[in-house]
Write an enzyme that holds these catalytic residues in place. Structure first.
Site, short mmCIF file in Angstrom:
data_model
loop_
_atom_site.label_atom_id
_atom_site.label_comp_id
_atom_site.label_asym_id
_atom_site.label_seq_id
_atom_site.Cartn_x
_atom_site.Cartn_y
_atom_site.Cartn_z
N GLU A 261 0.80 -1.21 -0.20
CA GLU A 261 -0.15 0.10 0.14
C GLU A 261 0.96 1.17 0.06
OE1 GLU A 261 -3.07 0.09 -0.12
OE2 GLU A 261 -3.72 -2.07 0.40
N CYS A 295 -2.46 9.34 2.38
CA CYS A 295 -2.38 8.52 0.85
C CYS A 295 -3.18 9.03 0.02
CB CYS A 295 -1.92 7.10 1.04
SG CYS A 295 -3.25 6.31 1.64
P1 NAP Z 1 8.15 5.30 4.87
O1 NAP Z 1 9.21 6.33 5.11
O2 NAP Z 1 8.10 4.57 3.73
O3 NAP Z 1 7.92 4.80 6.22
C1 NAP Z 1 6.99 3.71 6.28
C2 NAP Z 1 7.46 2.59 7.13
O4 NAP Z 1 8.80 1.95 6.67
C3 NAP Z 1 8.03 3.19 8.84
O5 NAP Z 1 7.68 2.15 9.53
C4 NAP Z 1 9.70 3.17 8.40
O6 NAP Z 1 10.34 3.18 9.52
C5 NAP Z 1 9.78 2.03 7.36
N1 NAP Z 1 10.83 2.00 6.72
C6 NAP Z 1 11.70 3.27 6.25
N2 NAP Z 1 12.60 2.56 5.20
C7 NAP Z 1 12.59 1.42 5.50
C8 NAP Z 1 13.65 0.33 4.73
N3 NAP Z 1 14.58 0.54 4.07
N4 NAP Z 1 13.31 -0.86 5.03
C9 NAP Z 1 12.20 -1.15 5.71
N5 NAP Z 1 11.23 -0.35 6.15
C10 NAP Z 1 11.81 0.84 6.09
O7 NAP Z 1 6.67 6.43 4.72
P2 NAP Z 1 6.21 7.16 5.66
O8 NAP Z 1 6.76 8.63 5.36
O9 NAP Z 1 6.10 6.81 7.08
O10 NAP Z 1 4.62 7.31 5.39
C11 NAP Z 1 3.88 8.05 4.24
C12 NAP Z 1 3.96 7.39 3.09
O11 NAP Z 1 3.00 6.13 3.12
C13 NAP Z 1 3.30 8.09 1.91
O12 NAP Z 1 3.63 8.10 0.56
C14 NAP Z 1 1.73 7.65 1.84
O13 NAP Z 1 1.19 8.00 0.75
C15 NAP Z 1 2.14 6.21 2.23
N6 NAP Z 1 0.85 5.51 2.88
C16 NAP Z 1 0.08 4.80 1.98
C17 NAP Z 1 -1.11 4.07 2.13
C18 NAP Z 1 -1.89 3.22 1.25
O14 NAP Z 1 -2.69 2.50 1.88
N7 NAP Z 1 -1.52 3.12 0.13
C19 NAP Z 1 -1.76 4.35 3.78
C20 NAP Z 1 -0.90 5.46 4.28
C21 NAP Z 1 0.41 5.89 3.93
P3 NAP Z 1 10.65 4.52 10.36
O15 NAP Z 1 9.46 4.96 10.73
O16 NAP Z 1 11.57 3.88 11.36
O17 NAP Z 1 11.44 5.23 9.38
#
Ligand code: NAP
Length: 487
Positions: A261, A295
């Site tokens: 997602e 998102c």
């Molecule tokens: P993110 O930076 O991708 O982080 C999401 C999760 O991934 C966090 O738990 C983060 O940990 C972890 N993470 C970061 N780098 C990683 C790696 N290299 N390997 C494994 N895990 C890793 O995203 P975000 O900024 O938190 O969230 C916003 C994004 O989520 C937006 O793009 C939004 O559109 C998307 N989103 C999508 C949906 C959907 O249903 N499609 C719903 C909600 C949000 P840390 O917190 O420790 O960095």
């Protein structure tokens, strides 16, 4: 007031303030901790256990051992436990909502809604657990052909900070209903909501090892651990497209199933035949929920040229009424963004848009009273190729773009790698039918600004991901088909 006391003063039930890892039914700590702060005023909320490789493997082992028993339990038993968890969450709605607002920043009214929204997925899948039916195919008298639906196995889950409770509920509920066990890494900004959910699951008797929660600042290492482990058979991720792609590559080496997602770039289209008042109400909901940090937030707002000026004027009047405040205040609508990096990103996009010719109709800057808040902003004269319309803004900024024809706006809306949500306001039923087919998004809302509930399949196409959460389809992502031929 010291950190934890701030939280405890608001909690009615102190048992929900958990700061340790939850592994194999036990609360465990390590030598290291990380800080969780309140995004509104940067005040320190709690020190949380920072897990490392050792705990990652411990949690995977616990989930793997628990799978043997849990996967063989009756659907009725799993259904009953999920329903009890749902009820326990609702009973603690206010405590959970306060935790959520304190660590994430969103308005308390939205936090209460998130608790119910997330809990509804648990209730839904408590019911779906009872409807996991395989098939017996007609194969003649001397043979029976069966199709079994069996749980995939241990699921590694990673969730973002913008919906700290609901994103976990949406994944764990179908996983447990199917008979899978889970190892979850919540976002480092918002582990407290996840840990409180684990405590509520523990209280109602979800067996040890079925749910494991691993707070950690070592996201990359955690991602590698779950994608490298032969014991983990599926990865379910919600977050940015960049991290999703990385996890997909890692999961490929181990041929793991995935649910992704990922990010969106939602168009919000208002045709000249739309009910303008309804469209403005819809945009207020879609754009400003969680201060623009969802998102499915409207990211590019396409308004037909003939109603553009009227729409912009009326919309600005509505935006002026948004109360900018601490999320704990009941009337707050626009609150702090998750961290200073997020504020800078939004600020940079607005500055660049202005340099490229956009006009600021309202807002346009960081709040002078609190630098963690970006003011609600309306931009006009935005072009579809400006960065602000090509990137996920993730802030309370509404860029208004003119269009003239239906075909033009379809092309503009589809001209993105993202394909998550899309909103259209029109009274023309023939157009609704056409656009349902032609717009390349996983979810399209006609004449409404809120799109998600547990009964509908949530998910995107193109770079917005794969798999669906919620609905009768949501459980399929956690089930394997096994064909059995009996002669
Ligand atoms: P993110 O930076 O991708 O982080 C999401 C999760 O991934 C966090 O738990 C983060 O940990 C972890 N993470 C970061 N780098 C990683 C790696 N290299 N390997 C494994 N895990 C890793 O995203 P975000 O900024 O938190 O969230 C916003 C994004 O989520 C937006 O793009 C939004 O559109 C998307 N989103 C999508 C949906 C959907 O249903 N499609 C719903 C909600 C949000 P840390 O917190 O420790 O960095």
């Amino acid at each position: 007031m010291a950190s934890n006391e701030t939280l405890l003063a608001i909690f009615m039930n102190e048992s929900l303030l958990k700061t340790q890892a939850y592994i194999d039914g036990q609360w465990l700590t390590t030598d290291n901790q990380f800080k969780v702060d309140n995004p509104f005023d940067n005040s320190h909320l709690a020190d949380v256990t920072d897990c490392n490789q050792e705990q990652f493997q411990q949690a995977i082992d616990a989930a793997s051992n628990a799978f043997t028993h849990w996967s063989q339990t009756s659907p009725k038993y799993r259904s009953k436990l999920l329903l009890a968890w749902y009820q326990n969450i609702l009973e603690h709605q206010d405590d959970l909502a306060h935790t959520l607002t304190l660590e994430q920043g969103k308005p308390i009214a939205e936090a209460r809604n998130e608790i119910v929204y997330g809990a509804n997925y648990i209730k839904w899948f408590s019911e779906e657990a009872l409807r996991i039916n395989g098939d017996i195919l007609q194969s003649g008298l001397d043979k029976q052909t069966q199709v079994l639906k069996l749980p995939v196995g241990v699921v590694g889950i990673i969730t973002p900070w913008n919906f700290p409770q609901a994103m976990i509920a949406r994944k764990v509920a179908p996983a447990l209903a199917a008979g899978c066990t889970v190892v979850i890494k919540p976002a480092a900004e918002t582990p407290l909501s996840a840990l409180a959910m684990a405590e509520l699951a523990h209280q109602i008797g979800i067996p040890k090892g079925v749910i494991n929660i691993i707070p950690t600042t070592r996201a990359k290492e955690f991602g590698k651990a779950i994608t490298a482990s032969k014991k983990v058979r599926k990865i379910s991720f919600t977050g940015s497209t960049a991290v999703g792609k990385l996890l997909l590559k890692q999961a490929a080496d181990n041929v793991q199933r995935t649910t992704m997602e990922l990010g969106g770039n939602a168009p919000f289209i208002v045709f000249d035949d739309a009910d303008i008042d309804a469209a403005i109400d819809g945009l207020m909901v879609s754009k400003f929920r969680n201060s623009g940090q969802t998102c499915v937030c409207a990211n590019r707002i396409f308004i037909h040229d003939s109603v553009y000026d009227q729409f912009a004027k009326q919309f600005v009047e509505k935006v002026k009424t948004l109360s900018v405040d601490n999320g704990l205040n009941e009337t707050a609508k626009i609150t702090a963004l998750i961290n200073p990096k997020a504020v800078s990103k939004v600020s940079d996009l607005v500055i660049k848009a202005k340099q490229q010719g956009a006009q600021v109709l309202f807002g346009g800057s960081v709040s002078p009273a609190n630098h963690n808040i970006f003011l609600p902003t309306v931009l006009s004269d935005v072009q579809a190729d400006m960065s602000i319309a090509c990137e996920e803004i993730f802030g309370p900024v509404a860029p208004l773009i003119r269009f003239n024809t239906e075909q033009q706006v379809i092309d503009l809306a589809n001209n993105t790698d993202a394909g998550l949500a899309c909103y259209v306001f029109t009274e023309d039923r023939h157009r609704i039918r056409r656009l349902s087919h032609l717009l390349e998004f996983g979810m399209i809302a006609f004449n409404e600004g809120a799109i998600s509930n547990e009964m509908a399949p949530f998910g995107g196409v193109k770079h917005s991901g794969m798999g669906r959460e919620g609905s009768k389809y949501g459980i399929d992502d956690y089930l394997e088909l096994k064909y059995v031929s009996v002669s």
